[in-house]
Each structure stands twice: as C-alpha cells, then as structure tokens.
Motif scaffolding. Sequence first.
Motif, mmCIF file in Angstrom:
data_model
loop_
_atom_site.group_PDB
_atom_site.id
_atom_site.type_symbol
_atom_site.label_atom_id
_atom_site.label_comp_id
_atom_site.label_asym_id
_atom_site.label_seq_id
_atom_site.Cartn_x
_atom_site.Cartn_y
_atom_site.Cartn_z
ATOM 1 N N ASP A 139 0.837 -1.204 0.000
ATOM 2 C CA ASP A 139 0.000 0.000 0.000
ATOM 3 C C ASP A 139 0.871 1.252 0.000
ATOM 4 N N GLY A 140 0.504 2.228 -0.833
ATOM 5 C CA GLY A 140 1.227 3.486 -0.872
ATOM 6 C C GLY A 140 1.056 4.261 0.431
ATOM 7 N N VAL A 141 1.889 5.276 0.610
ATOM 8 C CA VAL A 141 1.881 6.014 1.878
ATOM 9 C C VAL A 141 0.531 6.709 2.098
ATOM 10 N N LEU A 142 0.000 7.352 1.054
ATOM 11 C CA LEU A 142 -1.274 8.056 1.252
ATOM 12 C C LEU A 142 -2.413 7.070 1.528
ATOM 13 N N ARG A 143 -2.357 5.943 0.890
ATOM 14 C CA ARG A 143 -3.387 4.922 1.138
ATOM 15 C C ARG A 143 -3.359 4.480 2.611
ATOM 16 N N GLN A 144 -2.156 4.282 3.136
ATOM 17 C CA GLN A 144 -2.030 3.917 4.551
ATOM 18 C C GLN A 144 -2.660 5.006 5.432
ATOM 19 N N MET A 145 -2.438 6.260 5.042
ATOM 20 C CA MET A 145 -2.941 7.374 5.859
ATOM 21 C C MET A 145 -4.463 7.516 5.755
ATOM 22 N N VAL A 146 -4.997 7.272 4.567
ATOM 23 C CA VAL A 146 -6.455 7.354 4.398
ATOM 24 C C VAL A 146 -7.134 6.301 5.274
ATOM 25 N N GLN A 147 -6.531 5.117 5.336
ATOM 26 C CA GLN A 147 -7.105 4.065 6.188
ATOM 27 C C GLN A 147 -7.130 4.514 7.650
ATOM 28 N N LEU A 148 -6.068 5.169 8.070
ATOM 29 C CA LEU A 148 -6.021 5.663 9.456
ATOM 30 C C LEU A 148 -7.035 6.782 9.674
ATOM 31 N N PHE A 149 -7.185 7.638 8.661
ATOM 32 C CA PHE A 149 -8.160 8.721 8.791
ATOM 33 C C PHE A 149 -9.567 8.149 8.976
ATOM 34 N N ASN A 150 -9.881 7.128 8.209
ATOM 35 C CA ASN A 150 -11.225 6.544 8.304
ATOM 36 C C ASN A 150 -11.517 6.062 9.721
ATOM 37 N N GLU A 151 -10.470 5.664 10.405
ATOM 38 C CA GLU A 151 -10.626 5.181 11.769
ATOM 39 C C GLU A 151 -10.663 6.336 12.783
ATOM 40 N N HIS A 152 -9.810 7.345 12.588
ATOM 41 C CA HIS A 152 -9.606 8.369 13.629
ATOM 42 C C HIS A 152 -10.237 9.726 13.329
ATOM 43 N N GLN A 153 -10.529 10.029 12.072
ATOM 44 C CA GLN A 153 -11.240 11.266 11.699
ATOM 45 C C GLN A 153 -10.588 12.536 12.231
ATOM 46 N N CYS A 154 -9.269 12.621 12.095
ATOM 47 C CA CYS A 154 -8.599 13.883 12.451
ATOM 48 C C CYS A 154 -7.381 14.065 11.543
ATOM 49 N N SER A 155 -6.742 15.205 11.653
ATOM 50 C CA SER A 155 -5.587 15.466 10.794
ATOM 51 C C SER A 155 -4.460 14.472 11.078
ATOM 52 N N ILE A 156 -3.725 14.115 10.033
ATOM 53 C CA ILE A 156 -2.616 13.157 10.175
ATOM 54 C C ILE A 156 -1.426 13.676 9.369
ATOM 55 N N VAL A 157 -0.252 13.630 9.960
ATOM 56 C CA VAL A 157 0.966 13.963 9.214
ATOM 57 C C VAL A 157 1.837 12.714 9.123
ATOM 58 N N ALA A 158 2.491 12.549 7.979
ATOM 59 C CA ALA A 158 3.431 11.438 7.832
ATOM 60 C C ALA A 158 4.763 11.874 8.440
ATOM 61 N N VAL A 159 5.379 11.004 9.205
ATOM 62 C CA VAL A 159 6.682 11.347 9.798
ATOM 63 C C VAL A 159 7.704 10.249 9.546
ATOM 64 N N GLU A 160 8.948 10.684 9.634
ATOM 65 C CA GLU A 160 10.078 9.785 9.425
ATOM 66 C C GLU A 160 11.162 10.216 10.414
ATOM 67 N N GLU A 161 11.872 9.226 10.944
ATOM 68 C CA GLU A 161 12.981 9.584 11.828
ATOM 69 C C GLU A 161 14.158 10.043 10.977
ATOM 70 N N VAL A 162 14.693 11.221 11.278
ATOM 71 C CA VAL A 162 15.836 11.723 10.505
ATOM 72 C C VAL A 162 17.011 11.949 11.456
ATOM 73 N N PRO A 163 18.236 11.986 10.908
ATOM 74 C CA PRO A 163 19.392 12.247 11.773
ATOM 75 C C PRO A 163 19.234 13.590 12.484
ATOM 76 N N HIS A 164 19.750 13.626 13.709
ATOM 77 C CA HIS A 164 19.627 14.809 14.559
ATOM 78 C C HIS A 164 20.004 16.096 13.826
ATOM 79 N N GLU A 165 21.105 16.044 13.058
ATOM 80 C CA GLU A 165 21.580 17.284 12.429
ATOM 81 C C GLU A 165 20.707 17.733 11.249
#
Length: 276
Positions: A139-165
């Motif tokens: 599943d693509g990233v937006l598809r994963q997020m739409v599924q979560l939206f259907n469950e939670h009905q609020c704004s969602i941001v995609a995040v990724e862990e990045v190096p501190h700097e």
Amino acid sequence: MIRKCLFPAAGYGTRFLPATKATPKEMLPVLTKPLIQYGVEEALEAGITTMAIVTGRGKRAIEDHFDISYELEHQIKGTSKEPLLREIRDLIEQCTFSYTRQREMKGLGHAILTGETLIGSEPFAVILADDLCTNGHGDGVLRQMVQLFNEHQCSIVAVEEVPHEEVSKYGVVAVEPMENNSDLYRVRDMVEKPDPEEAPSRLAIIGRYILTPDIFDILRRTPPGKGGEIQITDALREQARNGKVLAYRFRGKRFDCGSVVGFVEATNYFYDRISE
Ligand code: G1P
C-alpha cells in the motif's frame, strides 16, 4: 471519506536551476515520469480521484501534462511508441484535475489556503510532489494514511525519523504513543525547522498530510512564522493542542527530490527496479 488531494506546486525550485528556469520542478522526470505524476498515481491508489493543483506563473506544463495531446497522439498512433503514453492516458481518464494559482509565494500554509477554493469544506489529502514516496508493491503512503483517517477522523501527518543534524530542514513533532499501533502517535506540539538543540524529537514531517477543513480558518489567522512565511506546521499546532493531530510513521521509502542528492537516489532506486 477523502475524495480530494491538494498539490501545492507553485514553488520556484531554485535548487534545480537552471533546469527549473522555464520548467516547473514538479515536471522534472525520475526516469521517464515527472515527479507530480508519481504523486497523482499515489493519490489515485489511495482512492482519490479529484486532484486539486495550486500552480503559479510558469507552470502551464503541469496542466498540459494532465490533458490529451491530440497532435502527439495522432503522430504516434499505431507505432511502437504508442504504449508509452498509455499509462498517463489511463491516469487522466480516471481523475479530474482542477487548478488555481498562487500569486505570491508566502509559504506552504498560504499555498494550502489558496487551494481552499478547490477543496471546499471537507477533509482532504496534501501531497508535496518533491517528496517522492514508494512502498514497492505494498500500500502506498497516502493509502495507509487514508485508512487511518477513516478510523480516527482527524488530521494526520506522515513522519520519518531523521538524523539529529537534519531536523532543521523539517517540521518536527513532539508526540506521545498511542495504544494498539506502535507507528501512530498523538502530536502534542510541533515546530517548523527547529535548531537541532531545540528539536522536540527526531520525527520529521514529510510531504503527506491529511487535513480536516477547519485548517483553513486556522490558516487565515496564522501569522507568518519561520522565514516570514505562513507555515502549515503552525496551523497544525493549534489543532494538535486540542489533541486533533496524529503522526504516522509510514511503511515505505521517501526520497527528497527537492535536493539533487535525493533526486539521484530516487532515479537509481527506480532504475534498479525497472524489470520488477
Ligand atoms: C515543508 C514543510 C515542512 C515539512 C517539509 C516536508 O518544508 O514546511 O514542515 O517537513 O515540507 O518536505 P519545505 O521542504 O517546503 O521547506
């Protein structure tokens, strides 16, 4: 239900000059496909068929790309080249495209607010085309997020862990864990492009959002923030204070195609997978 996806696409793409002098950065190709087409395909895979694109001066090529080119199609009809247009042709047939122009570059928040006229008052997705995301055959990233939206009905941001700097290149979230899903967090606070010493975490927002429509009223009263621009991060912060923003650590890979290095990485990645 999420029916519309907004594509802020008015930026100048100065990091890619001179290539972007007369060509929109969203039209730069990774292999043979422009960046924005990857984004539209991701939205469609998420079940979204209305593409709302915020353009600016010098962006006409985007509109032409998502339209029929009679002359070209007539020329190559019946030749071995015809299949090369099939994919974009199929895409266009499944979607509708609407456009509005952002006259002044006043930040991502301002670009999203400019898109209100195309979105109206319903929850919607946002894709920043220069963050190119893929999850292989999953599943693509937006598809994963739409599924979560259907469950939670609020704004969602995609995040990724990045190096501190590197946190100072992104919106960064302060979160607390949620039950039942170790990749989902409730956002407590967020800050746009913090100094690494001040960053609340290493979880960086990448260019995929689902936003509830109250964001427009918040954006209207959001003053310019980092860099003198109206920041979506600042508007989301207000929703987050009411517990209405989730951060999702997505499955898949993301390439920062706003940078030359990320662009080359994406090109190599997709080239290596041509035969799959
Ligand atoms: C924008 C947002 C930032 C986010 C980033 C993702 O920044 O303002 O919060 O982390 O997109 O790519 P930009 O890259 O436009 O400077």
